[in-house]
Design an enzyme around this catalytic site. Structure first.
Site, PDB file in Angstrom:
ATOM      1  N   GLU A 104       0.875  -1.167   0.000  1.00 36.94           N
ATOM      2  CA  GLU A 104       0.000   0.000   0.000  1.00 36.94           C
ATOM      3  C   GLU A 104       0.914   1.219   0.000  1.00 36.94           C
ATOM      4  O   GLU A 104       1.805   1.317   0.847  1.00 36.94           O
ATOM      5  CB  GLU A 104      -0.887  -0.004   1.251  1.00 36.94           C
ATOM      6  CG  GLU A 104      -1.863   1.144   1.220  1.00 36.94           C
ATOM      7  CD  GLU A 104      -2.782   1.208   2.440  1.00 36.94           C
ATOM      8  OE1 GLU A 104      -2.788   0.269   3.259  1.00 36.94           O
ATOM      9  OE2 GLU A 104      -3.470   2.233   2.564  1.00 36.94           O
ATOM     10  N   ARG A 122       5.333 -12.614   9.799  1.00 43.20           N
ATOM     11  CA  ARG A 122       6.045 -11.397   9.418  1.00 43.20           C
ATOM     12  C   ARG A 122       7.383 -11.337  10.145  1.00 43.20           C
ATOM     13  O   ARG A 122       7.587 -11.995  11.164  1.00 43.20           O
ATOM     14  CB  ARG A 122       5.205 -10.167   9.727  1.00 43.20           C
ATOM     15  CG  ARG A 122       4.954  -9.923  11.195  1.00 43.20           C
ATOM     16  CD  ARG A 122       3.829  -8.928  11.430  1.00 43.20           C
ATOM     17  NE  ARG A 122       4.141  -7.591  10.985  1.00 43.20           N
ATOM     18  CZ  ARG A 122       3.531  -6.971   9.959  1.00 43.20           C
ATOM     19  NH1 ARG A 122       2.594  -7.577   9.287  1.00 43.20           N
ATOM     20  NH2 ARG A 122       3.845  -5.743   9.643  1.00 43.20           N
ATOM     21  N   LYS A 160       4.694   0.622   9.391  1.00 42.58           N
ATOM     22  CA  LYS A 160       4.656   1.942   8.744  1.00 42.58           C
ATOM     23  C   LYS A 160       3.984   2.971   9.652  1.00 42.58           C
ATOM     24  O   LYS A 160       4.381   4.120   9.682  1.00 42.58           O
ATOM     25  CB  LYS A 160       3.914   1.842   7.408  1.00 42.58           C
ATOM     26  CG  LYS A 160       4.790   1.287   6.306  1.00 42.58           C
ATOM     27  CD  LYS A 160       4.081   1.327   4.975  1.00 42.58           C
ATOM     28  CE  LYS A 160       3.088   0.201   4.859  1.00 42.58           C
ATOM     29  NZ  LYS A 160       2.550   0.034   3.504  1.00 42.58           N
TER      30      LYS A 160
END
Ligand code: ATP
Ligand code: MG
Length: 564
Positions: free
Chosen positions: A36, A261, A271
């Site tokens: 994104e 992850r 982020k």
């Protein structure tokens, strides 16, 4: 953990091998990396990039770069550009397969209409808060929306009006009609579309309704013919929804596979958190060399190879873990050690006058560029009567086991001579040692004594008259806490920032061969670590170096000392 260079093997690659053996997708392997564009990429994304592009390369498949740009509020062109730069820098190529979810807005809309026509979606007038309240909890089933049984015609008409900017933002949503009592909360009539008057970085003001992630993602995968849609574990509970949309729409169906992850010690990989550090000024920007962003580690001097080797070594698993940053630094040192030339630089200079060395003599001494690789050759380094050594290489009262320079003691100057300290000069006010006087032994040229005399230390140095002044930025971990993302003590992650993560030294001296060193070029400063020329602040005549990594993991040593 697997060794660098060997072929990775993990549960995802096993699934792919099996699918290939069963001809599941006609022998195709097609993955995608779907960021994104709402921030810069970090090392965690590198794991996903190496996995998706790596798998495509290993199995003769393809990997797309797709921007998941369905939220116009947080997304910007700057992020799109930075992501492209970073993926390329890591060494991967999407060829002609650069896609944007926003390219499919029309298609998403048509699929939404298809769901309405099938009685599988409805326009709901509940507010966001009401939707939340109706949703129930993990232990309590949800309740049906009072708008759930609208007719297909009414839904089509209302959805059309949503699109035609006839309603207020947030006043209505389009929801999938699934099961408000489902044990999986994601299946309790999730929102598919929302009304949002916001300008999109690519479609401008064309749309005022935007699809939600779960709806857009599976359809994008389907449109692109993805075979293995690899994502992180938090999407495991969304998989039934991924499957539901594709099944109800009766379109091509990729399979979603989840992996754990990457979490790295002493930093944050999110982020949302990194953006706070940037916007609140804790760092100089997304590319601050202390940041775990790809832009940050690139500016700091990391090589793309070292990151790829690291990603291969940590492997892919189903269970969350915290990887020690020391492993990343280890991979980096291994890579730099082979390819980077060594030079001499003095970070905190102490002036040394060699009393018996001829006043105007300058000798060009031969220095080895990389003992690991004779092919990198040698260079000439000037030597003269006044040199600088490192302040910490001299002690007036040397403690036990300190073998470097001290009054009356002899040491070797790398590539030069043995010198012996005969006297010292102190600052009258502070008492600080500001100059040493030494003698040298001309017979030890090159670094060995013909009489077999031994010294216990070899120091690096630069010639005072020839060295160039430079600024050097020393970086340490951004956080003092092992896992700063773990905020369970009720403290914000920023309260764990390391106040000493940056030290700037402004009167360093480097050997003259570094004049005009190009931004981004990397060196090993002998005995000190790996450094690179800063790509933003360094100019010819005003050199700035970033310390990429120390030669050894001093942090481990510090921690051990603290435990004692
Ligand atoms: P963040 O949690 O940092 O905000 P994100 O998941 O929201 O990241 P995306 O742009 O959606 O960021 O991520 C693109 C891809 O990278 C996704 O497939 C995501 O699963 C993957 N990814 C993100 N963070 C990590 C990580 N720490 N380790 C491995 N893969 C990651
Ligand atoms: Mg995400």
């Amino acid at each position: 953990m697997i060794e660098a260079g060997s072929k990775p093997s993990d549960f995802i690659r096993e699934i792919i091998k099996e699918d290939l053996a069963n001809n599941k997708y006609g022998g195709r392997v097609h993955s995608r990396f779907p960021p994104e564009p709402n921030g810069y990429l970090h090392i965690g994304h590198a794991k996903s990039i190496c996995l998706n592009f790596g798998i495509a390369a290993e199995f003769g498949g393809l990997c797309n770069l797709r921007f998941d740009d369905t939220n116009p509020i947080k997304e910007e062109v700057e992020y799109v550009e930075s992501i492209k730069t970073d993926v390329r820098w890591l060494g991967f190529d999407w060829q002609d397969r650069l896609f944007y979810a926003s390219d499919y807005f029309e298609q998403f809309y048509e699929y939404a209409v298809q769901l309405i026509k099938a009685g599988k979606a409805y326009v709901c007038d509940l507010s966001a808060d009401e939707i939340k309240e109706y949703r129930g909890t993990l232990t309590k089933p949800g309740r049906n929306s009072p708008y759930r049984n609208r007719s297909v015609e009414e839904n089509l008409d209302l959805f059309d009006k949503m699109k035609a900017v006839e309603f207020e933002d947030g006043s209505r949503t389009l929801r999938a009609k699934i099961d408000m009592a489902s044990g999986n909360i994601n299946m309790r009539d999730p929102v598919i579309y929302r009304i949002l008057r916001a300008t999109h970085h690519r479609t401008g003001d064309k749309w005022c309704i935007y699809p939600m992630y779960d709806f857009a993602h599976c359809i994008s995968d389907s449109i692109e013919g993805i075979t293995h849609s690899i994502c992180t574990l938090e999407f495991e509970d969304h998989r039934p929804l991924y499957d539901w949309f594709l099944d109800e729409l009766e379109i091509y169906h990729p399979q979603q596979i989840e992996f754990a992850r990457l979490n790295l010690s002493r930093t944050v990989l999110s982020k949302r958190k990194l953006i706070q550090l940037v916007e609140e000024g804790y760092v100089s920007g997304w590319d601050d060399p202390r940041m775990p962003t790809i832009a940050g580690v690139r500016r700091r001097g990391y090589t793309p190879e070292s990151i790829r080797i690291f990603c291969n070594r940590i492997g892919v698993a189903k269970r969350e873990s915290l990887v020690d940053l020391a492993l990343l630094e280890y991979c980096l040192r291994e890579d730099l050690n082979k390819q980077v030339p060594r030079v001499m630089a003095v970070l905190r200079p102490l002036r040394v006058v060699i009393d018996n060395y001829p006043e105007n003599l300058v000798e060009e001494l031969e220095a080895v560029n990389n003992p690991e690789d004779p092919g990198m050759g040698t260079r000439k380094v000037p030597f003269s009567r006044v040199i600088y050594i490192e302040q910490e290489d001299f002690r007036e009262d040397p403690p036990k086991k300190y073998f470097r320079l001290a009054p009356g003691r002899e040491v070797r100057l790398r590539y030069a001579y043995f010198i012996k300290c005969v006297s010292l000069v102190k600052d009258k006010q502070t008492g600080e040692v500001i100059e040493l006087h030494c003698t040298y032994d001309p017979a030890t040229r090159g670094g060995d004594s013909p009489d077999g005399r031994k010294v216990k230390a070899t120091l690096h140095w630069v010639s005072a008259a020839h060295a160039i002044e430079a600024e050097v930025r020393l970086y340490d971990h951004l956080f003092v806490k092992e896992n700063p993302g773990d905020e369970e003590e009720g403290r914000d992650f920023k309260s764990f920032l390391n106040p000493k993560s940056l030290e700037i030294l402004t009167s360093c001296r480097v050997e003259p061969g570094l004049a005009g060193a190009a931004p981004g070029s990397r060196y090993q400063f002998e005995r000190l670590g790996y450094f690179c020329v800063d790509s933003v602040d360094s100019f010819d005549g005003a050199l700035v170096f970033n310390r990429t990594v120390t030669l050894r993991d001093t942090w481990v040593k510090i921690e051990k000392a603290q435990i004692k």
